[in-house]
Write a protein that holds these residues in place. Structure first.
Motif, PDB file in Angstrom:
ATOM      1  N   ILE A  19       3.265 -10.883   4.981  1.00 38.37           N
ATOM      2  CA  ILE A  19       1.923 -11.198   5.471  1.00 38.37           C
ATOM      3  C   ILE A  19       0.936 -10.123   5.033  1.00 38.37           C
ATOM      4  CG2 ILE A  19       0.515 -11.396   7.554  1.00 38.37           C
ATOM      5  CD1 ILE A  19       2.968 -12.771   8.842  1.00 38.37           C
ATOM      6  N   TYR A  20       1.327  -8.858   5.160  1.00 38.17           N
ATOM      7  CA  TYR A  20       0.448  -7.770   4.722  1.00 38.17           C
ATOM      8  C   TYR A  20       0.231  -7.803   3.207  1.00 38.17           C
ATOM      9  CZ  TYR A  20       0.068  -5.514   9.242  1.00 38.17           C
ATOM     10  OH  TYR A  20      -0.249  -5.231  10.545  1.00 38.17           O
ATOM     11  N   ALA A  21       1.243  -8.201   2.452  1.00 42.33           N
ATOM     12  CA  ALA A  21       1.096  -8.313   1.002  1.00 42.33           C
ATOM     13  C   ALA A  21       0.129  -9.439   0.641  1.00 42.33           C
ATOM     14  CB  ALA A  21       2.462  -8.556   0.359  1.00 42.33           C
ATOM     15  N   ILE A  22       0.184 -10.540   1.374  1.00 49.24           N
ATOM     16  CA  ILE A  22      -0.728 -11.655   1.131  1.00 49.24           C
ATOM     17  C   ILE A  22      -2.161 -11.250   1.449  1.00 49.24           C
ATOM     18  CG2 ILE A  22      -1.385 -13.958   1.968  1.00 49.24           C
ATOM     19  CD1 ILE A  22       1.633 -14.517   2.267  1.00 49.24           C
ATOM     20  N   ARG A  23      -2.349 -10.550   2.581  1.00 51.31           N
ATOM     21  CA  ARG A  23      -3.693 -10.070   2.947  1.00 51.31           C
ATOM     22  C   ARG A  23      -4.272  -9.192   1.847  1.00 51.31           C
ATOM     23  NH1 ARG A  23      -3.732  -6.376   7.376  1.00 51.31           N
ATOM     24  NH2 ARG A  23      -5.914  -6.816   7.732  1.00 51.31           N
ATOM     25  N   ALA A  24      -3.455  -8.258   1.369  1.00 55.66           N
ATOM     26  CA  ALA A  24      -3.926  -7.330   0.341  1.00 55.66           C
ATOM     27  C   ALA A  24      -4.230  -8.069  -0.957  1.00 55.66           C
ATOM     28  CB  ALA A  24      -2.886  -6.243   0.106  1.00 55.66           C
ATOM     29  N   ALA A  25      -3.397  -9.041  -1.320  1.00 58.78           N
ATOM     30  CA  ALA A  25      -3.610  -9.786  -2.566  1.00 58.78           C
ATOM     31  C   ALA A  25      -4.904 -10.595  -2.514  1.00 58.78           C
ATOM     32  CB  ALA A  25      -2.423 -10.709  -2.829  1.00 58.78           C
ATOM     33  N   ILE A  26      -5.175 -11.223  -1.370  1.00 59.88           N
ATOM     34  CA  ILE A  26      -6.408 -12.005  -1.234  1.00 59.88           C
ATOM     35  C   ILE A  26      -7.620 -11.092  -1.299  1.00 59.88           C
ATOM     36  CG2 ILE A  26      -7.760 -13.421   0.358  1.00 59.88           C
ATOM     37  CD1 ILE A  26      -5.114 -14.706   1.231  1.00 59.88           C
TER      38      ILE A  26
END
Length: 84
Positions: A19-26
């Motif tokens: 989830i944190y990786a998705i937030r950072a990618a967006i």
């Protein structure tokens, strides 16, 4: 952002880390979009707002798991000694 289409695929780690990786990618992709297709000042303003909200959206956390070593159960833990 109605004209943006974002697809993200994550592998590895746990659910929270993904989830944190998705937030950072967006967040990084939106900043990159502003840098390429919109003006530089709006990119800097967006970057400032994201940094004020949560620094981890744009700057990754460098901490990683330390590898296990011999002589114990983990990276730092050692087996107990008995002198008898």
């Amino acid at each position: 952002f109605a004209n943006l289409d974002i697809r993200i695929r994550v592998k590895g780690g746990g659910i929270t880390a993904q989830i944190y990786a998705i937030r950072a990618a967006i967040a990084k992709s939106i900043v990159a979009y502003h840098a390429k297709y919109v003006d530089e000042s709006s990119k800097n303003e967006l970057r400032r707002q994201l940094m004020a909200y949560d620094r981890n959206l744009l700057v990754s956390d460098p901490r990683r798991r330390e590898p296990k070593k011999y002589g114990g159960r983990g990276a730092r833990a050692r087996f107990q000694k008995s002198y008898r």
